[in-house]
Design a protein around this motif. Structure first.
Motif, short mmCIF file in Angstrom:
data_model
loop_
_atom_site.label_atom_id
_atom_site.label_comp_id
_atom_site.label_asym_id
_atom_site.label_seq_id
_atom_site.Cartn_x
_atom_site.Cartn_y
_atom_site.Cartn_z
N VAL A 59 0.84 -1.20 0.00
CA VAL A 59 0.00 0.00 0.00
C VAL A 59 0.88 1.25 0.00
O VAL A 59 0.61 2.21 -0.74
CB VAL A 59 -0.98 -0.01 1.19
N ALA A 60 1.93 1.26 0.81
CA ALA A 60 2.85 2.40 0.84
C ALA A 60 3.49 2.62 -0.53
O ALA A 60 3.63 3.76 -0.99
CB ALA A 60 3.92 2.21 1.91
N LEU A 76 2.42 11.14 -0.47
CA LEU A 76 3.71 10.89 0.15
C LEU A 76 3.57 10.80 1.67
O LEU A 76 4.16 9.94 2.31
CB LEU A 76 4.70 11.99 -0.25
N GLU A 77 2.77 11.68 2.24
CA GLU A 77 2.52 11.65 3.68
C GLU A 77 1.82 10.36 4.09
O GLU A 77 2.14 9.77 5.12
CB GLU A 77 1.68 12.85 4.09
N ALA A 78 0.88 9.90 3.28
CA ALA A 78 0.19 8.64 3.56
C ALA A 78 1.18 7.48 3.59
O ALA A 78 1.14 6.63 4.48
CB ALA A 78 -0.91 8.38 2.53
N ALA A 79 2.09 7.44 2.60
CA ALA A 79 3.10 6.38 2.56
C ALA A 79 4.00 6.43 3.79
O ALA A 79 4.27 5.39 4.41
CB ALA A 79 3.94 6.50 1.28
N LEU A 80 4.43 7.62 4.15
CA LEU A 80 5.28 7.77 5.34
C LEU A 80 4.53 7.33 6.59
O LEU A 80 5.09 6.63 7.44
CB LEU A 80 5.76 9.21 5.47
N ASN A 81 3.27 7.71 6.70
CA ASN A 81 2.47 7.28 7.85
C ASN A 81 2.39 5.76 7.94
O ASN A 81 2.54 5.19 9.02
CB ASN A 81 1.06 7.87 7.78
N LEU A 83 4.45 3.54 6.74
CA LEU A 83 5.75 2.96 7.07
C LEU A 83 6.21 3.26 8.49
O LEU A 83 7.02 2.51 9.05
CB LEU A 83 6.81 3.43 6.06
N THR A 84 5.69 4.31 9.11
CA THR A 84 6.12 4.65 10.47
C THR A 84 5.12 4.24 11.54
O THR A 84 5.52 3.90 12.66
CB THR A 84 6.42 6.16 10.61
N THR A 85 3.83 4.26 11.21
CA THR A 85 2.83 3.91 12.23
C THR A 85 1.99 2.70 11.86
O THR A 85 1.23 2.20 12.69
CB THR A 85 1.86 5.09 12.49
N GLY A 86 2.06 2.26 10.61
CA GLY A 86 1.29 1.10 10.17
C GLY A 86 -0.05 1.45 9.58
O GLY A 86 -0.76 0.57 9.10
N ASN A 87 -0.41 2.74 9.59
CA ASN A 87 -1.71 3.11 9.03
C ASN A 87 -1.61 4.45 8.32
O ASN A 87 -0.76 5.28 8.63
CB ASN A 87 -2.80 3.13 10.11
N VAL A 88 -2.52 4.65 7.38
CA VAL A 88 -2.49 5.82 6.52
C VAL A 88 -2.72 7.12 7.27
O VAL A 88 -2.25 8.19 6.87
CB VAL A 88 -3.49 5.65 5.35
N ASP A 89 -3.43 7.04 8.40
CA ASP A 89 -3.75 8.25 9.16
C ASP A 89 -2.65 8.68 10.12
O ASP A 89 -2.72 9.75 10.71
CB ASP A 89 -5.05 8.04 9.94
N GLY A 90 -1.64 7.83 10.31
CA GLY A 90 -0.56 8.16 11.23
C GLY A 90 -0.92 8.00 12.68
O GLY A 90 -0.25 8.53 13.56
N GLU A 91 -2.00 7.28 12.94
CA GLU A 91 -2.45 7.07 14.32
C GLU A 91 -1.55 6.09 15.05
O GLU A 91 -1.11 5.11 14.47
CB GLU A 91 -3.89 6.54 14.35
N THR A 92 -1.29 6.39 16.29
CA THR A 92 -0.57 5.43 17.14
C THR A 92 -1.51 5.00 18.25
O THR A 92 -2.36 5.77 18.71
CB THR A 92 0.70 6.06 17.74
N PHE A 93 -1.39 3.79 18.65
CA PHE A 93 -2.31 3.23 19.66
C PHE A 93 -1.56 2.83 20.90
O PHE A 93 -0.44 2.50 20.90
CB PHE A 93 -3.04 2.02 19.08
#
Length: 93
Positions: A59-60, A76-81, A83-93
């Motif tokens: 997906v990234a 680009l921001e969606a891809a980075l999110n 790869l860094t948080t596991g989801n397109v929104d950049g949410e961390t749980f």
């Protein structure tokens, strides 16, 4: 330093840290506990994580391709999110 040295040094350091955290969290001597069920559970979890990770990477990559084709900062921001948080929104749980 070779790539093999980097990989195995990191694996060793990570493993030692994980071992110590496990000792603190669960107590006891792992060598005196039944490990088969736990090992099987961990192996099943690892398979699930690998398939989800593979999907996240695909997906990234699609978002990166979109960003390259269109110049979309959002893609680009969606891809980075992802790869860094596991989801397109950049949410961390």
């Amino acid at each position: 330093m070779s790539m093999a040295d980097l990989v195995w040094n990191e694996a060793r350091d990570y493993g030692i840290g994980k071992w110590k955290r496990g000792q603190e969290r669960h107590g006891g001597d792992l060598t005196r506990k039944p490990c088969l069920k736990e090992a099987i559970d961990e192996a099943v979890d690892q398979v699930a994580y690998l398939f989800v990770l593979r999907n996240q990477i695909e997906v990234a990559k699609a978002y990166i391709a979109e960003a390259l084709a269109t110049g979309s900062k959002e893609a680009l921001e969606a891809a980075l999110n992802i790869l860094t948080t596991g989801n397109v929104d950049g949410e961390t749980f």
